[in-house]
Design a protein around this motif. Sequence first.
Motif, PDB file in Angstrom:
ATOM      1  N   ARG A  60       0.825  -1.205   0.000  1.00 48.70           N
ATOM      2  CA  ARG A  60       0.000   0.000   0.000  1.00 48.70           C
ATOM      3  C   ARG A  60       0.859   1.254   0.000  1.00 48.70           C
ATOM      4  O   ARG A  60       0.631   2.192  -0.755  1.00 48.70           O
ATOM      5  CB  ARG A  60      -0.946   0.010   1.209  1.00 48.70           C
ATOM      6  N   ARG A  61       1.894   1.279   0.843  1.00 48.56           N
ATOM      7  CA  ARG A  61       2.772   2.450   0.913  1.00 48.56           C
ATOM      8  C   ARG A  61       3.534   2.663  -0.391  1.00 48.56           C
ATOM      9  O   ARG A  61       3.769   3.790  -0.803  1.00 48.56           O
ATOM     10  CB  ARG A  61       3.755   2.329   2.072  1.00 48.56           C
ATOM     11  N   GLU A  64       1.149   4.076  -2.859  1.00 47.52           N
ATOM     12  CA  GLU A  64       0.847   5.442  -2.436  1.00 47.52           C
ATOM     13  C   GLU A  64       1.961   6.399  -2.845  1.00 47.52           C
ATOM     14  O   GLU A  64       1.710   7.520  -3.260  1.00 47.52           O
ATOM     15  CB  GLU A  64       0.662   5.475  -0.921  1.00 47.52           C
ATOM     16  N   LYS A  65       3.194   5.961  -2.748  1.00 50.33           N
ATOM     17  CA  LYS A  65       4.351   6.795  -3.076  1.00 50.33           C
ATOM     18  C   LYS A  65       4.556   6.937  -4.584  1.00 50.33           C
ATOM     19  O   LYS A  65       4.763   8.023  -5.090  1.00 50.33           O
ATOM     20  CB  LYS A  65       5.613   6.207  -2.425  1.00 50.33           C
ATOM     21  N   TYR A  66       4.519   5.816  -5.329  1.00 51.49           N
ATOM     22  CA  TYR A  66       4.889   5.828  -6.747  1.00 51.49           C
ATOM     23  C   TYR A  66       3.727   5.609  -7.715  1.00 51.49           C
ATOM     24  O   TYR A  66       3.911   5.707  -8.919  1.00 51.49           O
ATOM     25  CB  TYR A  66       5.967   4.777  -7.018  1.00 51.49           C
ATOM     26  N   GLY A  67       2.548   5.269  -7.216  1.00 49.45           N
ATOM     27  CA  GLY A  67       1.405   5.062  -8.103  1.00 49.45           C
ATOM     28  C   GLY A  67       1.656   3.931  -9.085  1.00 49.45           C
ATOM     29  O   GLY A  67       2.193   2.888  -8.718  1.00 49.45           O
ATOM     30  N   PHE A  68       1.285   4.158 -10.348  1.00 50.18           N
ATOM     31  CA  PHE A  68       1.443   3.122 -11.366  1.00 50.18           C
ATOM     32  C   PHE A  68       2.905   2.799 -11.660  1.00 50.18           C
ATOM     33  O   PHE A  68       3.211   1.804 -12.306  1.00 50.18           O
ATOM     34  CB  PHE A  68       0.719   3.507 -12.661  1.00 50.18           C
ATOM     35  N   ARG A  69       3.831   3.636 -11.202  1.00 50.12           N
ATOM     36  CA  ARG A  69       5.258   3.387 -11.425  1.00 50.12           C
ATOM     37  C   ARG A  69       5.848   2.434 -10.386  1.00 50.12           C
ATOM     38  O   ARG A  69       7.004   2.050 -10.494  1.00 50.12           O
ATOM     39  CB  ARG A  69       6.036   4.707 -11.398  1.00 50.12           C
ATOM     40  N   ALA A  70       5.081   2.050  -9.378  1.00 47.37           N
ATOM     41  CA  ALA A  70       5.593   1.124  -8.357  1.00 47.37           C
ATOM     42  C   ALA A  70       5.932  -0.207  -9.013  1.00 47.37           C
ATOM     43  O   ALA A  70       5.104  -0.796  -9.695  1.00 47.37           O
ATOM     44  CB  ALA A  70       4.558   0.933  -7.262  1.00 47.37           C
ATOM     45  N   PHE A  92      10.138  -5.222  13.885  1.00 48.46           N
ATOM     46  CA  PHE A  92       9.832  -4.534  12.646  1.00 48.46           C
ATOM     47  C   PHE A  92      10.426  -5.264  11.443  1.00 48.46           C
ATOM     48  O   PHE A  92      11.443  -5.940  11.581  1.00 48.46           O
ATOM     49  CB  PHE A  92      10.423  -3.110  12.652  1.00 48.46           C
ATOM     50  N   VAL A  93       9.821  -5.039  10.291  1.00 47.69           N
ATOM     51  CA  VAL A  93      10.391  -5.488   9.015  1.00 47.69           C
ATOM     52  C   VAL A  93      10.738  -4.232   8.222  1.00 47.69           C
ATOM     53  O   VAL A  93       9.912  -3.326   8.099  1.00 47.69           O
ATOM     54  CB  VAL A  93       9.422  -6.364   8.209  1.00 47.69           C
ATOM     55  N   THR A  94      11.945  -4.173   7.695  1.00 48.07           N
ATOM     56  CA  THR A  94      12.339  -3.088   6.818  1.00 48.07           C
ATOM     57  C   THR A  94      12.009  -3.495   5.384  1.00 48.07           C
ATOM     58  O   THR A  94      12.362  -4.586   4.952  1.00 48.07           O
ATOM     59  CB  THR A  94      13.862  -2.805   6.921  1.00 48.07           C
ATOM     60  N   TRP A  95      11.321  -2.605   4.666  1.00 51.41           N
ATOM     61  CA  TRP A  95      10.909  -2.858   3.289  1.00 51.41           C
ATOM     62  C   TRP A  95      11.578  -1.830   2.368  1.00 51.41           C
ATOM     63  O   TRP A  95      11.779  -0.690   2.744  1.00 51.41           O
ATOM     64  CB  TRP A  95       9.403  -2.725   3.144  1.00 51.41           C
ATOM     65  N   ARG A  96      11.868  -2.257   1.145  1.00 48.94           N
ATOM     66  CA  ARG A  96      12.354  -1.352   0.095  1.00 48.94           C
ATOM     67  C   ARG A  96      11.349  -1.382  -1.038  1.00 48.94           C
ATOM     68  O   ARG A  96      10.997  -2.442  -1.569  1.00 48.94           O
ATOM     69  CB  ARG A  96      13.714  -1.765  -0.442  1.00 48.94           C
ATOM     70  N   CYS A  97      10.896  -0.200  -1.426  1.00 48.58           N
ATOM     71  CA  CYS A  97       9.957  -0.024  -2.522  1.00 48.58           C
ATOM     72  C   CYS A  97      10.712   0.634  -3.671  1.00 48.58           C
ATOM     73  O   CYS A  97      11.367   1.652  -3.480  1.00 48.58           O
ATOM     74  CB  CYS A  97       8.802   0.849  -2.063  1.00 48.58           C
ATOM     75  N   THR A  98      10.578   0.072  -4.860  1.00 48.62           N
ATOM     76  CA  THR A  98      11.287   0.578  -6.031  1.00 48.62           C
ATOM     77  C   THR A  98      10.270   0.950  -7.108  1.00 48.62           C
ATOM     78  O   THR A  98       9.298   0.249  -7.332  1.00 48.62           O
ATOM     79  CB  THR A  98      12.235  -0.501  -6.587  1.00 48.62           C
ATOM     80  N   SER A  99      10.562   2.068  -7.774  1.00 55.96           N
ATOM     81  CA  SER A  99       9.703   2.504  -8.883  1.00 55.96           C
ATOM     82  C   SER A  99      10.363   2.146 -10.209  1.00 55.96           C
ATOM     83  O   SER A  99      11.535   1.807 -10.269  1.00 55.96           O
ATOM     84  CB  SER A  99       9.478   4.010  -8.820  1.00 55.96           C
ATOM     85  N   ASN A 100       9.620   2.251 -11.263  1.00 61.30           N
ATOM     86  CA  ASN A 100      10.179   2.061 -12.620  1.00 61.30           C
ATOM     87  C   ASN A 100      11.005   3.248 -13.004  1.00 61.30           C
ATOM     88  O   ASN A 100      10.848   4.312 -12.618  1.00 61.30           O
ATOM     89  CB  ASN A 100       9.069   1.864 -13.647  1.00 61.30           C
TER      90      ASN A 100
END
Length: 100
Positions: A60-61, A64-70, A92-100
Amino acid sequence: MRVKASRAAVAVLAVSAAMALGVAPASAASITYDLSTGHYGPARPRYDEAVARTRPEADRRCVEKYGFRARETKPQDLFAKYSDEPEFTEWFVTWRCTSN
Protein backbone atom coordinates in the motif's frame (compact mmCIF):
# COMPACT_ATOMS: atom_id res chain seq x y z
CA MET A 1 35.52 10.44 -38.64
CA ARG A 2 32.32 11.13 -40.43
CA VAL A 3 31.29 7.46 -40.20
CA LYS A 4 31.92 7.39 -36.43
CA ALA A 5 29.83 10.52 -35.93
CA SER A 6 26.87 9.07 -37.80
CA ARG A 7 27.11 5.74 -35.92
CA ALA A 8 27.12 7.66 -32.64
CA ALA A 9 24.08 9.64 -33.75
CA VAL A 10 22.25 6.42 -34.67
CA ALA A 11 23.11 4.91 -31.28
CA VAL A 12 21.82 7.98 -29.45
CA LEU A 13 18.59 7.90 -31.45
CA ALA A 14 18.14 4.18 -30.78
CA VAL A 15 18.60 4.60 -27.03
CA SER A 16 16.27 7.61 -26.98
CA ALA A 17 13.60 5.70 -28.90
CA ALA A 18 13.91 2.68 -26.59
CA MET A 19 13.49 4.86 -23.52
CA ALA A 20 10.50 6.66 -25.05
CA LEU A 21 8.85 3.34 -25.85
CA GLY A 22 9.58 1.96 -22.40
CA VAL A 23 11.87 -0.79 -23.67
CA ALA A 24 15.06 0.42 -21.98
CA PRO A 25 15.19 0.34 -18.19
CA ALA A 26 14.99 3.77 -16.61
CA SER A 27 16.85 4.65 -13.48
CA ALA A 28 14.75 3.51 -10.54
CA ALA A 29 14.02 5.48 -7.42
CA SER A 30 13.44 3.71 -4.14
CA ILE A 31 12.40 4.33 -0.56
CA THR A 32 12.91 2.26 2.56
CA TYR A 33 10.55 2.09 5.52
CA ASP A 34 10.06 0.06 8.69
CA LEU A 35 6.74 -1.58 9.50
CA SER A 36 5.76 -3.00 12.86
CA THR A 37 4.96 -6.70 12.88
CA GLY A 38 2.69 -6.24 15.87
CA HIS A 39 4.90 -8.72 17.73
CA TYR A 40 6.23 -7.67 21.13
CA GLY A 41 8.65 -9.43 23.41
CA PRO A 42 12.21 -10.72 23.46
CA ALA A 43 11.51 -13.77 21.26
CA ARG A 44 12.23 -13.21 17.57
CA PRO A 45 9.16 -13.87 15.38
CA ARG A 46 9.40 -16.16 12.34
CA TYR A 47 10.72 -14.19 9.36
CA ASP A 48 8.17 -15.50 6.82
CA GLU A 49 5.26 -14.78 9.16
CA ALA A 50 6.51 -11.25 9.89
CA VAL A 51 6.89 -10.58 6.16
CA ALA A 52 3.42 -11.95 5.39
CA ARG A 53 1.89 -9.85 8.15
CA THR A 54 3.47 -6.59 6.95
CA ARG A 55 3.32 -7.12 3.15
CA PRO A 56 -0.16 -5.57 2.60
CA GLU A 57 0.91 -2.33 4.30
CA ALA A 58 4.26 -2.37 2.45
CA ASP A 59 2.49 -2.73 -0.90
CA ARG A 60 0.00 0.00 0.00
CA ARG A 61 2.77 2.45 0.91
CA CYS A 62 4.69 1.68 -2.27
CA VAL A 63 1.66 2.34 -4.48
CA GLU A 64 0.85 5.44 -2.44
CA LYS A 65 4.35 6.79 -3.08
CA TYR A 66 4.89 5.83 -6.75
CA GLY A 67 1.40 5.06 -8.10
CA PHE A 68 1.44 3.12 -11.37
CA ARG A 69 5.26 3.39 -11.43
CA ALA A 70 5.59 1.12 -8.36
CA ARG A 71 7.61 -1.89 -9.48
CA GLU A 72 8.22 -4.01 -6.40
CA THR A 73 8.37 -4.20 -2.65
CA LYS A 74 11.01 -6.40 -1.07
CA PRO A 75 11.63 -7.22 2.59
CA GLN A 76 15.14 -6.29 3.68
CA ASP A 77 15.47 -7.08 7.36
CA LEU A 78 13.70 -8.17 10.54
CA PHE A 79 14.86 -6.29 13.60
CA ALA A 80 13.82 -5.25 17.10
CA LYS A 81 13.64 -1.90 18.82
CA TYR A 82 14.66 -2.98 22.28
CA SER A 83 13.12 -1.62 25.42
CA ASP A 84 14.41 -1.56 28.98
CA GLU A 85 11.61 -3.99 29.73
CA PRO A 86 11.86 -7.04 27.43
CA GLU A 87 8.09 -7.46 27.07
CA PHE A 88 7.95 -4.03 25.35
CA THR A 89 10.53 -4.92 22.69
CA GLU A 90 8.85 -4.30 19.32
CA TRP A 91 9.73 -6.15 16.09
CA PHE A 92 9.83 -4.53 12.65
CA VAL A 93 10.39 -5.49 9.01
CA THR A 94 12.34 -3.09 6.82
CA TRP A 95 10.91 -2.86 3.29
CA ARG A 96 12.35 -1.35 0.10
CA CYS A 97 9.96 -0.02 -2.52
CA THR A 98 11.29 0.58 -6.03
CA SER A 99 9.70 2.50 -8.88
CA ASN A 100 10.18 2.06 -12.62
